[in-house]
Write a protein that holds these residues in place. Structure first.
Motif, PDB file in Angstrom:
ATOM      1  N   GLU A 105      -4.028 -70.858  19.970  1.00  0.00           N
ATOM      2  CA  GLU A 105      -3.286 -70.744  18.708  1.00  0.00           C
ATOM      3  C   GLU A 105      -1.820 -70.415  18.970  1.00  0.00           C
ATOM      4  OE1 GLU A 105      -6.984 -69.049  15.926  1.00  0.00           O
ATOM      5  OE2 GLU A 105      -5.609 -67.681  16.944  1.00  0.00           O
ATOM      6  N   ARG A 108       0.094 -73.406  19.888  1.00  0.00           N
ATOM      7  CA  ARG A 108       0.415 -74.270  18.739  1.00  0.00           C
ATOM      8  C   ARG A 108       1.580 -73.684  17.942  1.00  0.00           C
ATOM      9  NH1 ARG A 108      -4.180 -75.184  14.830  1.00  0.00           N
ATOM     10  NH2 ARG A 108      -5.553 -73.735  15.900  1.00  0.00           N
ATOM     11  N   GLU A 130       3.857 -63.060  10.250  1.00  0.00           N
ATOM     12  CA  GLU A 130       3.297 -61.974   9.460  1.00  0.00           C
ATOM     13  C   GLU A 130       2.321 -62.569   8.461  1.00  0.00           C
ATOM     14  OE1 GLU A 130       6.249 -59.230   7.454  1.00  0.00           O
ATOM     15  OE2 GLU A 130       5.962 -58.546   9.518  1.00  0.00           O
ATOM     16  N   ILE A 131       1.115 -62.045   8.453  1.00  0.00           N
ATOM     17  CA  ILE A 131       0.151 -62.523   7.482  1.00  0.00           C
ATOM     18  C   ILE A 131      -0.039 -61.443   6.435  1.00  0.00           C
ATOM     19  CG2 ILE A 131      -2.230 -63.268   7.119  1.00  0.00           C
ATOM     20  CD1 ILE A 131      -2.221 -64.455   9.882  1.00  0.00           C
ATOM     21  N   VAL A 132       0.222 -61.799   5.193  1.00  0.00           N
ATOM     22  CA  VAL A 132       0.127 -60.823   4.121  1.00  0.00           C
ATOM     23  C   VAL A 132      -1.241 -60.943   3.463  1.00  0.00           C
ATOM     24  CG1 VAL A 132       1.131 -60.027   1.960  1.00  0.00           C
ATOM     25  CG2 VAL A 132       2.587 -61.023   3.732  1.00  0.00           C
TER      26      VAL A 132
ATOM     27  N   LEU B 112      -3.180 -72.600  11.088  1.00  0.00           N
ATOM     28  CA  LEU B 112      -3.150 -71.569  12.114  1.00  0.00           C
ATOM     29  C   LEU B 112      -3.427 -70.208  11.485  1.00  0.00           C
ATOM     30  CD1 LEU B 112      -2.449 -71.947  15.029  1.00  0.00           C
ATOM     31  CD2 LEU B 112      -0.102 -71.326  14.515  1.00  0.00           C
ATOM     32  N   VAL B 113      -2.736 -69.960  10.389  1.00  0.00           N
ATOM     33  CA  VAL B 113      -2.834 -68.671   9.716  1.00  0.00           C
ATOM     34  C   VAL B 113      -4.245 -68.464   9.174  1.00  0.00           C
ATOM     35  CG1 VAL B 113      -2.107 -67.454   7.632  1.00  0.00           C
ATOM     36  CG2 VAL B 113      -0.394 -68.466   9.145  1.00  0.00           C
ATOM     37  N   GLU B 115      -6.945 -69.822  10.148  1.00  0.00           N
ATOM     38  CA  GLU B 115      -7.867 -69.707  11.266  1.00  0.00           C
ATOM     39  C   GLU B 115      -7.863 -68.286  11.832  1.00  0.00           C
ATOM     40  OE1 GLU B 115      -7.308 -73.097  13.804  1.00  0.00           O
ATOM     41  OE2 GLU B 115      -7.634 -71.843  15.575  1.00  0.00           O
ATOM     42  N   ALA B 116      -6.654 -67.777  12.101  1.00  0.00           N
ATOM     43  CA  ALA B 116      -6.548 -66.450  12.708  1.00  0.00           C
ATOM     44  C   ALA B 116      -7.034 -65.373  11.739  1.00  0.00           C
ATOM     45  CB  ALA B 116      -5.105 -66.172  13.115  1.00  0.00           C
ATOM     46  N   ALA B 117      -6.684 -65.520  10.478  1.00  0.00           N
ATOM     47  CA  ALA B 117      -7.080 -64.522   9.486  1.00  0.00           C
ATOM     48  C   ALA B 117      -8.594 -64.545   9.302  1.00  0.00           C
ATOM     49  CB  ALA B 117      -6.377 -64.781   8.163  1.00  0.00           C
ATOM     50  N   ARG B 119     -10.766 -65.138  11.461  1.00  0.00           N
ATOM     51  CA  ARG B 119     -11.396 -64.464  12.591  1.00  0.00           C
ATOM     52  C   ARG B 119     -11.545 -62.968  12.350  1.00  0.00           C
ATOM     53  NH1 ARG B 119      -8.240 -64.271  16.604  1.00  0.00           N
ATOM     54  NH2 ARG B 119      -7.253 -66.276  16.190  1.00  0.00           N
ATOM     55  N   VAL B 120     -10.601 -62.363  11.633  1.00  0.00           N
ATOM     56  CA  VAL B 120     -10.731 -60.935  11.357  1.00  0.00           C
ATOM     57  C   VAL B 120     -11.149 -60.704   9.916  1.00  0.00           C
ATOM     58  CG1 VAL B 120      -9.154 -60.171  13.131  1.00  0.00           C
ATOM     59  CG2 VAL B 120      -8.260 -60.809  10.898  1.00  0.00           C
ATOM     60  N   VAL B 122     -10.029 -61.618   6.792  1.00  0.00           N
ATOM     61  CA  VAL B 122      -9.183 -61.228   5.672  1.00  0.00           C
ATOM     62  C   VAL B 122      -8.772 -62.473   4.895  1.00  0.00           C
ATOM     63  CG1 VAL B 122      -8.240 -59.319   7.021  1.00  0.00           C
ATOM     64  CG2 VAL B 122      -6.911 -61.405   6.723  1.00  0.00           C
ATOM     65  N   GLU B 123      -8.490 -62.234   3.616  1.00  0.00           N
ATOM     66  CA  GLU B 123      -8.062 -63.325   2.753  1.00  0.00           C
ATOM     67  C   GLU B 123      -6.542 -63.378   2.764  1.00  0.00           C
ATOM     68  OE1 GLU B 123      -9.123 -63.928  -1.661  1.00  0.00           O
ATOM     69  OE2 GLU B 123     -10.759 -62.780  -0.757  1.00  0.00           O
ATOM     70  N   VAL B 124      -5.987 -64.499   3.107  1.00  0.00           N
ATOM     71  CA  VAL B 124      -4.537 -64.610   3.227  1.00  0.00           C
ATOM     72  C   VAL B 124      -3.895 -64.687   1.851  1.00  0.00           C
ATOM     73  CG1 VAL B 124      -2.641 -65.995   4.081  1.00  0.00           C
ATOM     74  CG2 VAL B 124      -4.749 -65.830   5.396  1.00  0.00           C
ATOM     75  N   GLU B 125      -2.890 -63.870   1.645  1.00  0.00           N
ATOM     76  CA  GLU B 125      -2.176 -63.905   0.373  1.00  0.00           C
ATOM     77  C   GLU B 125      -0.839 -64.626   0.547  1.00  0.00           C
ATOM     78  OE1 GLU B 125      -0.785 -60.217  -2.213  1.00  0.00           O
ATOM     79  OE2 GLU B 125      -2.949 -60.566  -2.258  1.00  0.00           O
ATOM     80  N   ASP B 126      -0.277 -64.496   1.730  1.00  0.00           N
ATOM     81  CA  ASP B 126       1.006 -65.135   1.999  1.00  0.00           C
ATOM     82  C   ASP B 126       1.252 -65.075   3.501  1.00  0.00           C
ATOM     83  OD1 ASP B 126       3.383 -66.372   1.564  1.00  0.00           O
ATOM     84  OD2 ASP B 126       4.453 -64.610   0.820  1.00  0.00           O
ATOM     85  N   HIS B 127       2.262 -65.782   3.964  1.00  0.00           N
ATOM     86  CA  HIS B 127       2.616 -65.671   5.376  1.00  0.00           C
ATOM     87  C   HIS B 127       4.127 -65.798   5.510  1.00  0.00           C
ATOM     88  CE1 HIS B 127       2.373 -70.170   5.039  1.00  0.00           C
ATOM     89  NE2 HIS B 127       3.521 -70.033   5.647  1.00  0.00           N
ATOM     90  N   ALA B 128       4.649 -65.275   6.598  1.00  0.00           N
ATOM     91  CA  ALA B 128       6.082 -65.355   6.834  1.00  0.00           C
ATOM     92  C   ALA B 128       6.310 -65.535   8.321  1.00  0.00           C
ATOM     93  CB  ALA B 128       6.770 -64.081   6.346  1.00  0.00           C
TER      94      ALA B 128
END
Lengths: 139, 139
Positions: A105, A108, A130-132, B112-113, B115-117, B119-120, B122-128
DNA sequence: ATGAGAATGAGAATCATTCCTAGATTAGCA
DNA sequence: TGCTAATCTAGGAATGATTCTCATTCTCAT
């Protein structure tokens, strides 16, 4: 883990004192960046000293500051100690947890970053993702 | 561009006053998030008013705060106005420029986000995504 | 053990941000 | 257009985080 840090500081002529050791050990023990007040709770050290220790360790490249969406400054060990990773930030309380990508990852992501930066002709020095989300307490 | 903002505020019963208009226009004119003092230079408005306007516009979802690696708080128009984008941050002076990914790149990042989220769990709300470089002045 | 340089603690100073209040502006209505 | 009630603004005071200062303490090499 404390070994390479001690050598790193020594090489720069910076003492690895009890106070600094305490800060580093507190940061080793947690799972993400912590604010000064969060650290203060664990350490029973005057704030002014805590700030000073963090500044010294920061200049030495042992800790780095992180500023999440809530604006609070939180400190963590530098990546050469803790490894490259990203952050999972709670939109409610601002708490931050580390999140490592898999090597695949991460690769990528690198590609993506290089590609986008190339388009505007800048040399990438680093990147941060950063994942929010919303932690359980903040639902 | 000012039109949808006016309607957005009106729908919430928030006045689009001269001061607020000035803040929005200043933010429309620049290419990245700006701090209160940077905005103050362009606007000749008391800081307390600037802060208040930014707070009102922030609550209304018209501007959002951004906190770069230097800890300074910078404000920009929300993504529904300016479009989703990322940031190019100078490691030296902290200046921030917007950087939009292509739709295709953005999609890869999303994946990517997620996928990574996942794995742990969590529900993604946003990314930066932040790309750190060194601007010409800071070389 | 001693002295020079560095680190610490406690509180004062600074800086960004928020709060408060009196006066000015605004929208809605006659 | 003029009035009224509600909202907004300016300016300064208050707050909170961070940095600075200086007197005291500690460390390390002699």
């Amino acid at each position: 883990m404390t070994e390479p840090i001690a050598r790193h500081l020594e090489a720069r002529g910076i003492r690895y004192t009890r106070a600094r050791r305490a800060v580093v050990e507190a940061l080793e023990a947690v799972d993400g960046p912590k604010s000064v007040s969060e650290l203060g709770d664990r350490l029973a050290v005057p704030q002014s000293s805590l700030y000073r220790s963090l500044a010294v360790l920061g200049d030495a490249g042992v800790v780095v500051a992180h500023h999440g969406p809530d604006g609070t400054t939180r400190f963590e060990l530098a990546e050469w100690i803790r490894g490259h990773h990203h952050h999972l930030v709670c939109a409610g309380c601002g708490a931050v947890r580390d999140l490592a990508l898999t090597a695949e990852e991460e690769e990528r992501l690198q590609e993506l970053v290089t590609e986008a930066a190339g388009r505007v002709d800048v040399e990438v020095e680093d990147h941060a993702l950063e994942i929010v989300h919303r932690c359980e307490e903040c639902r």
